[in-house]
Structure formats: structure tokens, C-alpha cells
Design an enzyme around this catalytic site. Structure first.
Site, PDB file in Angstrom:
ATOM      1  N   SER A 112       0.841  -1.248  -0.088  1.00  0.00           N
ATOM      2  CA  SER A 112      -0.198   0.048  -0.295  1.00  0.00           C
ATOM      3  C   SER A 112       0.793   1.132   0.093  1.00  0.00           C
ATOM      4  O   SER A 112       2.010   1.104   0.158  1.00  0.00           O
ATOM      5  CB  SER A 112      -1.030   0.179   1.231  1.00  0.00           C
ATOM      6  OG  SER A 112       0.010   0.020   2.385  1.00  0.00           O
ATOM      7  N   ASP A 117       5.371  -7.958   2.333  1.00  0.00           N
ATOM      8  CA  ASP A 117       4.765  -7.085   3.197  1.00  0.00           C
ATOM      9  C   ASP A 117       3.943  -8.100   4.220  1.00  0.00           C
ATOM     10  O   ASP A 117       3.865  -9.387   3.773  1.00  0.00           O
ATOM     11  CB  ASP A 117       3.838  -6.243   2.335  1.00  0.00           C
ATOM     12  CG  ASP A 117       3.264  -5.132   3.169  1.00  0.00           C
ATOM     13  OD1 ASP A 117       2.605  -5.370   4.247  1.00  0.00           O
ATOM     14  OD2 ASP A 117       3.372  -3.825   2.641  1.00  0.00           O
ATOM     15  N   LYS A 154      15.235   6.870  10.649  1.00  0.00           N
ATOM     16  CA  LYS A 154      15.420   7.260   9.344  1.00  0.00           C
ATOM     17  C   LYS A 154      16.778   8.143   9.105  1.00  0.00           C
ATOM     18  O   LYS A 154      17.192   7.886   8.198  1.00  0.00           O
ATOM     19  CB  LYS A 154      14.198   8.203   8.911  1.00  0.00           C
ATOM     20  CG  LYS A 154      12.778   7.662   8.751  1.00  0.00           C
ATOM     21  CD  LYS A 154      12.949   6.281   7.834  1.00  0.00           C
ATOM     22  CE  LYS A 154      11.501   5.910   7.535  1.00  0.00           C
ATOM     23  NZ  LYS A 154      11.467   4.972   6.511  1.00  0.00           N
ATOM     24  N   TYR A 190      11.348   7.859  15.246  1.00  0.00           N
ATOM     25  CA  TYR A 190      11.268   7.722  13.759  1.00  0.00           C
ATOM     26  C   TYR A 190      12.475   8.407  13.095  1.00  0.00           C
ATOM     27  O   TYR A 190      13.017   8.107  12.162  1.00  0.00           O
ATOM     28  CB  TYR A 190       9.982   8.183  13.326  1.00  0.00           C
ATOM     29  CG  TYR A 190       9.513   8.307  11.712  1.00  0.00           C
ATOM     30  CD1 TYR A 190       9.340   7.161  10.974  1.00  0.00           C
ATOM     31  CD2 TYR A 190       9.579   9.638  10.960  1.00  0.00           C
ATOM     32  CE1 TYR A 190       8.908   7.151   9.732  1.00  0.00           C
ATOM     33  CE2 TYR A 190       9.236   9.618   9.533  1.00  0.00           C
ATOM     34  CZ  TYR A 190       9.095   8.400   9.035  1.00  0.00           C
ATOM     35  OH  TYR A 190       8.476   8.325   7.608  1.00  0.00           O
ATOM     36  N   ASP A 245      10.156  -8.674  12.165  1.00  0.00           N
ATOM     37  CA  ASP A 245      10.858  -9.976  12.999  1.00  0.00           C
ATOM     38  C   ASP A 245      12.074 -10.606  12.070  1.00  0.00           C
ATOM     39  O   ASP A 245      11.930 -10.628  10.709  1.00  0.00           O
ATOM     40  CB  ASP A 245       9.588 -11.066  13.062  1.00  0.00           C
ATOM     41  CG  ASP A 245      10.270 -12.214  13.581  1.00  0.00           C
ATOM     42  OD1 ASP A 245      10.513 -12.184  14.732  1.00  0.00           O
ATOM     43  OD2 ASP A 245      10.562 -13.344  12.766  1.00  0.00           O
ATOM     44  N   ASN A 272      11.588   0.239   1.638  1.00  0.00           N
ATOM     45  CA  ASN A 272      10.671   1.164   1.891  1.00  0.00           C
ATOM     46  C   ASN A 272       9.968   0.986   3.118  1.00  0.00           C
ATOM     47  O   ASN A 272       9.384   2.128   3.680  1.00  0.00           O
ATOM     48  CB  ASN A 272       9.613   1.151   0.805  1.00  0.00           C
ATOM     49  CG  ASN A 272       8.269   1.980   1.002  1.00  0.00           C
ATOM     50  OD1 ASN A 272       8.202   2.986   1.012  1.00  0.00           O
ATOM     51  ND2 ASN A 272       7.406   1.042   1.315  1.00  0.00           N
TER      52      ASN A 272
END
Length: 239
Positions: free
Chosen positions: A17, A38, A145, A141, A54, A77
Site C-alpha cells: 500500500s 509485506d 530514518k 522515527y 521480525d 521502503n
């Protein structure tokens, strides 16, 4: 080496998605054999289910992917935000952010590297974020990143001599489910008003950029971080 003789396979993590799906669609449009790992089934390309947070589940998925041959294009991604102020950011959330946003990228790249090395060709794209430059409520985050930016530069130096490039994309605000969950409507309006082009980005904006980095002809572009943010990184902004 004639690049066209190398396997035209693209792996997108978290590609069921949002931005990942748009990148998978871009790969399909370019005629590549697209594989998506995914936790949710992907409507695009070959879908391999796994919990990328995991290590063991990720390893099993990678074995399944590579059983059908090497993969010379990779988009790391997958990611999660874990928003919250520093005083409320838990160590468990920090661990989860690093596992999914950072460790997974290392694991996937290591698995695909032998095939890229044998082919003398590879394209690695890491999905970082404008938040890596600093954004409130993003301790876990932003740190994970920012780590991807460091990895991108290291890999560019190490892998460049092998014909493998590593670059990163730093999306600004993009209209995805992940963005919606992390920002309420009022905050979203503030963000859009602060973007110089006065709109929120779309997944296709990122997919187009990824397609450039993944292209055969991008072999002299290496170790770069491209912020696709409507101009937010050009100066101080509220987003």
C-alpha cells in the site's frame, strides 16, 4: 558487463500500500519482475507475506524471493512512525522503529548483495524522511530514518566499485494511511499551508523519483539524498 543481461527483478519492502505500492506499480510499468514483501497481500507483482519487524520472518521471506533467482533492484521502503513526545517515547518503540525502519534494510540488502555483486550491477534505494532533519514528536522515527541516510552513504562508498549504487529518498508530507494516522486534520492543514507548492505530496511523486534512481542510466548517481517535499527543505517550515 551488459546490464540488460542481468535479471530485471525489483524487490519492494512494505509495498502492499501507499508509497511502496506506487513504487511497485512504477516497476511493473517499466517491465520489471516486481516482488513485494509485506505483512499484507500485495495486489501488484508477486506477493510474499512476512513480518518485516521480525528477523526470522524476514529471512524466510528473502529465501523465498531469492529461490527464483537474484534481485538487482531493491527499495527499502517499509517503515512505521511511532509518534509521540520524548517524555512518552518508550524504549520498546525505539527498538521497534530500529527493527523495522533500519535493521530490515540491512538484512534485505545483505541478502540481495551476492546477486548484485555477481551481476556487476545493482540499484538500492532507501526510503528515509524529511523528519530525519528534525521534526517534533518523532524521536524514534527521525533517529531510525537518519540512520538510513548514514547507511546510504556508507553503502555508496563500499558498493560503488562493484557497479552497485545506493541512494535515498526523503519524502515530505505524502497522502498515505501512515501520514493520516500520524497527523490530525488540523495538523494536516498546517502542514499543507507550509508547503511552498501548497499541496500534499502523492505516492506517485515518490514512485517517479524511485524510478529515476533504479534506472539503468542512473549509474553515476550514488550516495545522494533527494528530498521530495514540495520545497519544505528549502527553508524553515512548520511541518
Amino acid at each position: 558487463m551488459n546490464v540488460s543481461s542481468s535479471p530485471e527483478r525489483l524487490l519492494v519492502t512494505g509495498g502492499a500500500s501507499g508509497i511502496g505500492r506506487a513504487i511497485a506499480e512504477e516497476g511493473m510499468a517499466r517491465g520489471w519482475d516486481v516482488v513485494v514483501i509485506d505483512r499484507d497481500p500485495s495486489p501488484i507483482g508477486k506477493s510474499v507475506l512476512a513480518d518485516l519487524a521480525d528477523t526470522a520472518s524476514t529471512a524466510t521471506a528473502l529465501e523465498e524471493v531469492l529461490a527464483n533467482g537474484p534481485v538487482t533492484r531493491l527499495v527499502n521502503n517499509v517503515g512505521a512512525v511511532f509518534p509521540g513526545p520524548l517524555r512518552e517515547q518508550t524504549l520498546a518503540e525505539m527498538d521497534a522503529a530500529f527493527a523495522l525502519n533500519l535493521r530490515c534494510a540491512v538484512q534485505c540488502t545483505q541478502a540481495l548483495l551476492p546477486g548484485m555483486t555477481d551481476a556487476g550491477f545493482g540499484r538500492i534505494v532507501n526510503m528515509t524522511s524529511r523528519a530525519a532533519l528534525g521534526k517534533e514528536l518523532r524521536t524514534a522515527y527521525a533517529a531510525s530514518k537518519a540512520g538510513l541516510i548514514g547507511l546510504t552513504r556508507v553503502w555508496a562508498l563500499e558498493l560503488g566499485p562493484l557497479g552497485i549504487t545506493a541512494n535515498a529518498i526523503g519524502p515530505g508530507p505524502i497522502a498515505t494511511e501512515l501520514f493520516t494516522k500520524a497527523n490530525d486534520p488540523e495538523r494536516t492543514k498546517q502542514i499543507v499551508d507550509s508547503v511552498p507548492v501548497r499541496r500534499i505530496g502523492q505516492p506517485d511523486d515518490i514512485a517517479h523519483t524511485a524510478g529515476f534512481f533504479l534506472d539503468d542510466r542512473a549509474g553515476f548517481v550514488n550516495g545522494q539524498i533527494l528530498y521530495v517535499c514540495g520545497g519544505l527543505t528549502a527553508g524553515i517550515a512548520a511541518a
